[in-house]
Design an enzyme around this catalytic site. Structure first.
Site, PDB file in Angstrom:
ATOM      1  N   CYS A 131      29.664 -61.412  94.877  1.00 30.07           N
ATOM      2  CA  CYS A 131      30.547 -61.985  93.522  1.00 30.07           C
ATOM      3  C   CYS A 131      30.418 -63.361  93.261  1.00 30.07           C
ATOM      4  O   CYS A 131      30.842 -64.023  92.322  1.00 30.07           O
ATOM      5  CB  CYS A 131      32.164 -61.706  94.024  1.00 30.07           C
ATOM      6  SG  CYS A 131      32.511 -62.469  95.548  1.00 30.07           S
ATOM      7  N   ARG A 169      45.103 -67.768  88.584  1.00 29.73           N
ATOM      8  CA  ARG A 169      44.432 -67.759  89.737  1.00 29.73           C
ATOM      9  C   ARG A 169      45.342 -68.415  90.917  1.00 29.73           C
ATOM     10  O   ARG A 169      45.670 -69.751  90.572  1.00 29.73           O
ATOM     11  CB  ARG A 169      42.882 -68.356  89.701  1.00 29.73           C
ATOM     12  CG  ARG A 169      42.516 -68.642  91.151  1.00 29.73           C
ATOM     13  CD  ARG A 169      40.918 -69.007  90.974  1.00 29.73           C
ATOM     14  NE  ARG A 169      40.176 -67.990  90.639  1.00 29.73           N
ATOM     15  CZ  ARG A 169      38.859 -67.743  90.938  1.00 29.73           C
ATOM     16  NH1 ARG A 169      38.137 -68.815  91.574  1.00 29.73           N
ATOM     17  NH2 ARG A 169      38.252 -66.560  90.442  1.00 29.73           N
ATOM     18  N   ARG A 209      31.241 -60.361  84.079  1.00 35.93           N
ATOM     19  CA  ARG A 209      32.448 -61.000  83.997  1.00 35.93           C
ATOM     20  C   ARG A 209      32.903 -61.237  82.653  1.00 35.93           C
ATOM     21  O   ARG A 209      34.062 -60.973  82.218  1.00 35.93           O
ATOM     22  CB  ARG A 209      32.577 -62.281  84.987  1.00 35.93           C
ATOM     23  CG  ARG A 209      32.389 -62.117  86.541  1.00 35.93           C
ATOM     24  CD  ARG A 209      33.358 -61.347  87.131  1.00 35.93           C
ATOM     25  NE  ARG A 209      34.705 -61.741  86.876  1.00 35.93           N
ATOM     26  CZ  ARG A 209      35.325 -62.904  87.473  1.00 35.93           C
ATOM     27  NH1 ARG A 209      34.522 -63.239  88.765  1.00 35.93           N
ATOM     28  NH2 ARG A 209      36.556 -63.351  87.249  1.00 35.93           N
ATOM     29  N   GLN A 256      36.954 -59.151  89.076  1.00 35.77           N
ATOM     30  CA  GLN A 256      35.616 -59.205  89.845  1.00 35.77           C
ATOM     31  C   GLN A 256      35.141 -57.797  89.911  1.00 35.77           C
ATOM     32  O   GLN A 256      33.980 -57.191  89.682  1.00 35.77           O
ATOM     33  CB  GLN A 256      35.794 -60.010  90.863  1.00 35.77           C
ATOM     34  CG  GLN A 256      34.438 -59.875  91.690  1.00 35.77           C
ATOM     35  CD  GLN A 256      33.422 -60.717  91.050  1.00 35.77           C
ATOM     36  OE1 GLN A 256      33.453 -61.903  90.814  1.00 35.77           O
ATOM     37  NE2 GLN A 256      32.240 -60.160  90.931  1.00 35.77           N
ATOM     38  N   ASP A 299      30.665 -60.870 100.593  1.00 36.55           N
ATOM     39  CA  ASP A 299      31.205 -61.825 100.067  1.00 36.55           C
ATOM     40  C   ASP A 299      31.446 -62.926 101.193  1.00 36.55           C
ATOM     41  O   ASP A 299      30.901 -62.657 102.223  1.00 36.55           O
ATOM     42  CB  ASP A 299      32.802 -61.411  99.595  1.00 36.55           C
ATOM     43  CG  ASP A 299      33.525 -62.577  98.960  1.00 36.55           C
ATOM     44  OD1 ASP A 299      32.926 -63.531  98.477  1.00 36.55           O
ATOM     45  OD2 ASP A 299      34.924 -62.302  98.890  1.00 36.55           O
ATOM     46  N   HIS A 329      41.147 -59.268  93.307  1.00 36.25           N
ATOM     47  CA  HIS A 329      40.357 -59.791  92.501  1.00 36.25           C
ATOM     48  C   HIS A 329      39.737 -58.680  91.532  1.00 36.25           C
ATOM     49  O   HIS A 329      38.820 -58.435  91.515  1.00 36.25           O
ATOM     50  CB  HIS A 329      39.309 -60.575  93.237  1.00 36.25           C
ATOM     51  CG  HIS A 329      38.542 -61.780  92.363  1.00 36.25           C
ATOM     52  ND1 HIS A 329      38.991 -61.891  91.033  1.00 36.25           N
ATOM     53  CD2 HIS A 329      37.552 -62.470  92.492  1.00 36.25           C
ATOM     54  CE1 HIS A 329      38.236 -62.990  90.645  1.00 36.25           C
ATOM     55  NE2 HIS A 329      37.086 -63.186  91.442  1.00 36.25           N
TER      56      HIS A 329
HETATM   57  N1   CP Z   1      33.430 -64.817  91.563  1.00 35.65           N
HETATM   58  C1   CP Z   1      34.316 -65.556  91.256  1.00 35.65           C
HETATM   59  O1   CP Z   1      35.596 -65.309  90.902  1.00 35.65           O
HETATM   60  O2   CP Z   1      33.781 -66.838  90.904  1.00 35.65           O
HETATM   61  P1   CP Z   1      34.690 -68.238  90.842  1.00 35.65           P
HETATM   62  O3   CP Z   1      35.664 -68.626  92.006  1.00 35.65           O
HETATM   63  O4   CP Z   1      33.472 -69.246  90.278  1.00 35.65           O
HETATM   64  O5   CP Z   1      35.638 -67.896  89.433  1.00 35.65           O
HETATM   65  N1  NVA Z   2      36.998 -64.168  98.506  1.00 37.90           N
HETATM   66  C1  NVA Z   2      36.576 -65.334  97.949  1.00 37.90           C
HETATM   67  C2  NVA Z   2      35.985 -64.800  96.668  1.00 37.90           C
HETATM   68  C3  NVA Z   2      35.583 -65.889  95.619  1.00 37.90           C
HETATM   69  C4  NVA Z   2      35.367 -65.527  94.160  1.00 37.90           C
HETATM   70  C5  NVA Z   2      37.750 -66.266  97.806  1.00 37.90           C
HETATM   71  O1  NVA Z   2      38.801 -65.721  97.528  1.00 37.90           O
HETATM   72  O2  NVA Z   2      37.450 -67.495  98.007  1.00 37.90           O
END
Ligand code: CP
Ligand code: NVA
Length: 333
Positions: free
Chosen positions: A287, A125, A315, A155, A247, A152
């Protein structure tokens, strides 16, 4: 990149031949997968979910050591990957960039080479998508994108899996995404297009999804009978939709823009009024994490139509399918 040859659990390989081609590969964006491969992952996810519910998790990751390299916070992704790895018999190491020599300037290239010599799988990540691409390029083990600023994919796979479970099909299902044309929107566009869905994205001017990704999704939709529409009017997008998705307005790393974004996105809030425009019984998706009162109201998020916690649960199951597919054949036969 490791080249895998055979499944440790041959019954899964024979049941799902469409995902054999994923063995030894990376999972960086759904753009890299064929429709058949994505359908295959959904089928394996369904199988693994049923097995988990009946306490029959197969030891698909026995002996596997996976690294989770996270440069941004996470609740769902981190815990579902770690729990999923343990449930399939593997082991995970959580690595924050703060604790690695990356924080003192060691290169991505060297980090990838070194971690590849200890680990079987790397889940990443980070901010720039180019960074996960560079890691994958230099790693000799499969790399999974656990969120970048651009995509993502884990997701989106969980999201379409949730819709598939709830609606019984994806082909022809209308998914309206309201808000920021961000990483989540990009991956939903790719997933939906490749699975024959009708994807609509409504965003304020200046916040539309990336044009190249929209074009790629349109091309994919052309081959599956799906469609892609990019709109500005959230009401037009929501009208008659089977699923409404939103989101956060400010993603991780954009905190300095929060106030300006709040103003721009106000008309895009997923609230009772917008929900009424969708098809009766339309599914509500997010999400998470959510900023209640901003992109979604609590009344909608906690309504009986909401599947937000099923999405979060799923997930776990879809990531197990991804890991099993990428690692198939790389351990003991
Ligand atoms: N939706 C998602 O990826 O959540 P987190 O940021 O908690 O991993
Ligand atoms: N769009 C959001 C998704 C979090 C799971 C971000 O990148 O922060």
């Amino acid at each position: 990149m490791s080249v895998a040859t055979s499944w440790r659990y041959p019954e899964i390989a024979s049941s799902y031949p469409e995902i054999a081609s994923l063995a030894g590969r990376d999972f960086l964006t759904l753009a890299d997968l064929t429709s058949a491969e994505i359908w295959g992952l959904l089928a394996v996810s369904r199988d693994l979910k049923a097995r988990h519910k009946t306490r029959r998790d197969p030891a698909l990751l026995k002996g596997v050591v996976a690294g989770l390299l996270f440069r941004k916070p996470s609740t769902r992704t981190r815990v579902s990957f770690e729990a999923g790895i343990l449930q399939l018999g593997g082991h995970s190491l959580f690595l924050t960039d703060r604790d690695l020599q990356l924080s003192r300037g060691e290169s991505i290239r060297d980090t990838a080479a070194v971690l590849s010599s200890y680990l079987d799988l790397l889940v990443v990540r980070t901010f720039a998508h180019a960074e996960v691409e560079e890691l994958a390029h230099y790693a000799t083990i499969p790399v999974i994108n656990a969120l970048t600023d651009r995509f993502h994919p884990c997701q989106a796979l969980a999201d379409v899996f949730t819709i598939w479970e709830e609606k019984g099909d994806l082909r022809g299902v209308t998914l309206a995404y309201l808000g920021d044309g961000n990483n989540v929107a990009h991956s939903l566009l790719m997933a939906g297009a490749k699975l024959g869905m009708k994807v609509r994205v409504a965003s304020p001017p200046g916040y539309a999804p990336d044009a190249q990704i929209v074009e790629a999704a349109r091309a994919a939709a052309g081959a599956t009978g799906g469609s892609v529409e990019v709109l500005e009017d959230p009401r037009e997008a929501a009208f008659g939709a089977d699923c409404l998705y939103t989101d956060v307005w400010t993603s991780m790393g954009q905190e300095a823009e929060a106030e300006q974004r709040r103003r721009a996105f106000l008309p895009y809030q997923l609230n009772d009024e917008l929900l009424k425009l969708a098809r009766p019984g339309a599914l509500v998706l997010h999400c998470l994490p959510a900023h209640y009162g901003e992109e979604i109201t609590p009344s909608v998020a906690y309504s009986p139509q909401s599947a937000i916690f099923t999405q979060a649960e799923n997930r776990l199951h879809v990531q197990k399918a991804i890991m099993a597919a990428l690692l198939s054949g790389t351990g003991e036969a």
